[in-house]
Design a protein around this motif. Structure first.
Motif, PDB file in Angstrom:
ATOM      1  N   MET A  17      45.799  41.544  40.862  1.00  0.00           N
ATOM      2  CA  MET A  17      44.874  41.817  41.955  1.00  0.00           C
ATOM      3  C   MET A  17      43.500  42.230  41.417  1.00  0.00           C
ATOM      4  N   ALA A  18      43.474  42.961  40.314  1.00  0.00           N
ATOM      5  CA  ALA A  18      42.201  43.318  39.692  1.00  0.00           C
ATOM      6  C   ALA A  18      41.489  42.072  39.179  1.00  0.00           C
ATOM      7  N   LEU A  19      42.250  41.141  38.626  1.00  0.00           N
ATOM      8  CA  LEU A  19      41.692  39.882  38.146  1.00  0.00           C
ATOM      9  C   LEU A  19      41.093  39.083  39.298  1.00  0.00           C
ATOM     10  N   LEU A  20      41.812  39.006  40.413  1.00  0.00           N
ATOM     11  CA  LEU A  20      41.318  38.272  41.576  1.00  0.00           C
ATOM     12  C   LEU A  20      40.075  38.938  42.157  1.00  0.00           C
ATOM     13  N   SER A  21      40.075  40.252  42.182  1.00  0.00           N
ATOM     14  CA  SER A  21      38.930  40.995  42.708  1.00  0.00           C
ATOM     15  C   SER A  21      37.679  40.716  41.883  1.00  0.00           C
ATOM     16  N   ALA A  22      37.847  40.622  40.558  1.00  0.00           N
ATOM     17  CA  ALA A  22      36.714  40.368  39.679  1.00  0.00           C
ATOM     18  C   ALA A  22      36.232  38.927  39.777  1.00  0.00           C
TER      19      ALA A  22
END
Length: 219
Positions: A165-170
């Protein structure tokens, strides 16, 4: 504004799943849909996706069923995220042989998802979690500013889910995602929409949504 619905009735064929749906999706929002199974999350995602595609927006999609070709390699499934960038002849040639530059681009997407060792494996040989991450890799490879994802981390563990989810957010400036993990939703979303019994029950900034509101969704 990325998308807008105004008093819409949404469903499949003659069956109405969601009634009186009014919302606006703005550039830069990360919207999470919460609600029990059958509440209409997938239907709402499909309606927003269709509207964006009709306007020729570049949208990265992660469907709940992954939408993969089982007999093809993981790498080629990821390449399929860009099929509509080129004509049929060029795509057929690349599905037969991927140039080194494309293989390197795909490898860069696979690495943070822990899929590097499976690039040439057929999707049918992968685990459920690996298939889900393959669908995510395809979305990342496609790129664009908008992500639509339906339960994209349901088949991975909690640590992987948070990392993804952090990867997608970035990577994506705007997103609408259906999740089942409330804590993950709160950490990712700028806005949460709660669905139950075919209607929107609340639509508010993530930090304004109360535990009581969420409990009523699932109670």
């Amino acid at each position: 504004m990325k998308a807008r619905l105004d008093g819409a009735e949404l469903g499949y064929g003659a069956a109405t799943v969601l009634r009186d749906v009014s919302l606006t999706l703005q550039e830069g929002e990360r919207v999470v849909l919460l609600g029990p199974s059958g509440a209409g999350k997938t239907t709402l995602l499909a309606a927003i996706h269709a509207q964006l595609i009709a306007r020729d927006e570049r949208v990265a999609l992660v469907p709940q069923d992954h939408g993969l070709v089982p007999q093809m390699s993981l790498r080629r499934n990821v390449y399929m995220g860009r099929l509509d960038d080129h004509g049929a002849v060029r795509n057929l040639a690349r599905l037969i042989y991927l140039p080194r530059g494309l293989r390197d681009q795909i490898a860069a997407v696979l690495a943070p998802l822990g899929l590097s060792d499976h690039a040439t494996s057929p999707v049918e040989a992968l685990s459920g979690g690996q298939r889900q991450r393959t669908a995510l890799a395809r979305a990342l490879f496609r790129g664009g500013g908008m992500l639509i994802a339906d339960e994209p981390v349901s088949a991975v563990d909690a640590m992987q889910a948070a990392e993804i989810m952090a990867l997608l957010s970035a990577r994506f400036t705007t997103a609408m995602i259906a999740l089942h993990d409330v804590a993950l939703a709160r950490s990712f979303a700028t806005r949460i929409i709660g669905l139950r019994d075919g209607r929107i029950r609340f639509d508010a900034a993530a930090d304004r949504v109360t535990d009581a509101q969420i409990a009523r969704l699932y109670g």
